[in-house]
Scaffold this motif. Structure first.
Motif, short mmCIF file in Angstrom:
data_model
loop_
_atom_site.label_atom_id
_atom_site.label_comp_id
_atom_site.label_asym_id
_atom_site.label_seq_id
_atom_site.Cartn_x
_atom_site.Cartn_y
_atom_site.Cartn_z
N GLN A 118 -11.97 9.77 1.16
CA GLN A 118 -11.17 8.90 0.29
C GLN A 118 -10.47 7.78 1.07
OE1 GLN A 118 -8.01 11.07 -1.59
NE2 GLN A 118 -6.96 11.54 0.34
N PRO A 163 -6.14 4.98 0.08
CA PRO A 163 -6.67 4.31 -1.11
C PRO A 163 -5.69 3.32 -1.74
CG PRO A 163 -7.26 6.62 -1.15
CD PRO A 163 -6.33 6.45 0.01
N HIS A 164 -4.39 3.63 -1.74
CA HIS A 164 -3.41 2.72 -2.34
C HIS A 164 -3.42 1.37 -1.63
CE1 HIS A 164 0.32 1.27 -4.14
NE2 HIS A 164 0.72 0.95 -2.91
N PHE A 166 -5.78 0.12 0.18
CA PHE A 166 -7.09 -0.49 -0.07
C PHE A 166 -7.10 -1.26 -1.39
CE2 PHE A 166 -11.36 -0.26 -1.95
CZ PHE A 166 -12.15 -0.77 -0.92
N GLN A 167 -6.46 -0.68 -2.41
CA GLN A 167 -6.51 -1.28 -3.75
C GLN A 167 -5.53 -2.44 -3.93
OE1 GLN A 167 -8.65 -0.79 -6.11
NE2 GLN A 167 -9.74 0.91 -5.14
N VAL A 168 -4.31 -2.34 -3.37
CA VAL A 168 -3.27 -3.33 -3.70
C VAL A 168 -3.19 -4.49 -2.71
CG1 VAL A 168 -1.90 -1.56 -4.86
CG2 VAL A 168 -1.40 -2.12 -2.47
N HIS A 172 -9.84 -4.72 0.41
CA HIS A 172 -11.10 -4.34 -0.25
C HIS A 172 -12.10 -5.49 -0.31
CE1 HIS A 172 -8.54 -5.77 -3.64
NE2 HIS A 172 -9.68 -6.25 -4.09
#
Length: 201
Positions: A118, A163-164, A166-168, A172
């Motif tokens: 993840q 992951p947080h 990566f997304q905000v 990415h």
């Protein structure tokens, strides 16, 4: 002064050359309603000054000096590029990252950007002249993001991305071979300068 905690991302609308400088225009979303003239914002870790903004269009403009274009990766931006944004830290807010000035030291090349379960592994090349300014479990600022150096060699630094993050952030959209802005830890730079002054090297 910043913390390296990204508030939001913006989208590049244009990067217009103006002689030896440039005008950067971003779509900044609801953040536009909170801006003031002359405010400092870290754009991919580079401290820039708001020169114009439009609340209805949700845009903000910044003037870039030639030195800024030389030292940072902002000159690589094209319409549609995603950038990390952080306003100057507030003394009344929690300080969750590390001391970040928004003064980019150099750019670094992404060597590896790959998923592992993840999480994501980010490895960047470490310029030889900055070796020693990053320590394992120490802080490093990449494209304005406060990160922990998990592995450090004389040639590279590895950070693990949750992951947080990566997304905000704009991470990415990155890939091996791309350039990121880097600001090394302020305390480390002070210590190096003091040691060099004492030893005369």
């Amino acid at each position: 002064m910043f913390t390296g905690l990204i508030e939001c991302t913006g989208t590049v609308l244009s990067l217009e050359a103006r002689g030896e400088s440039a005008r950067l225009t971003l779509k900044v979303g609801p953040l536009a309603a909170e801006l003031t003239e002359g405010e400092s914002i870290a754009v991919n870790g580079c401290c820039l000054t708001v020169t114009e903004w439009d609340i209805s269009q949700q845009t903000a403009c910044f003037d870039l000096l030639m030195q800024t274009l030389k030292v940072t990766s902002l000159g690589d931006l094209i319409p549609g590029s995603l950038v990390n944004l952080e306003r100057a830290m507030s003394m009344s807010a929690r300080f969750g990252g590390h001391f970040v000035q928004g003064h980019v030291d150099a750019t670094v090349t992404v060597l590896d950007w790959s998923p592992h379960g993840q999480d994501y592994r980010l490895e960047v090349a470490l310029p030889a002249e900055y070796a020693g300014l990053v320590i394992p479990k120490g802080s490093i600022c990449l494209d304005g993001i406060s990160l922990t150096a998990a592995e450090v060699t004389s040639q590279s630094v590895v950070c693990w991305i949750i992951p947080h993050t990566f997304q905000v952030t704009n991470l990415h959209t990155k890939a091996a071979g791309m350039r990121l802005n880097v600001e090394f830890d302020l305390l480390g730079k002070y210590v190096r300068n003091l040691m060099q002054a004492q030893t005369g090297t």
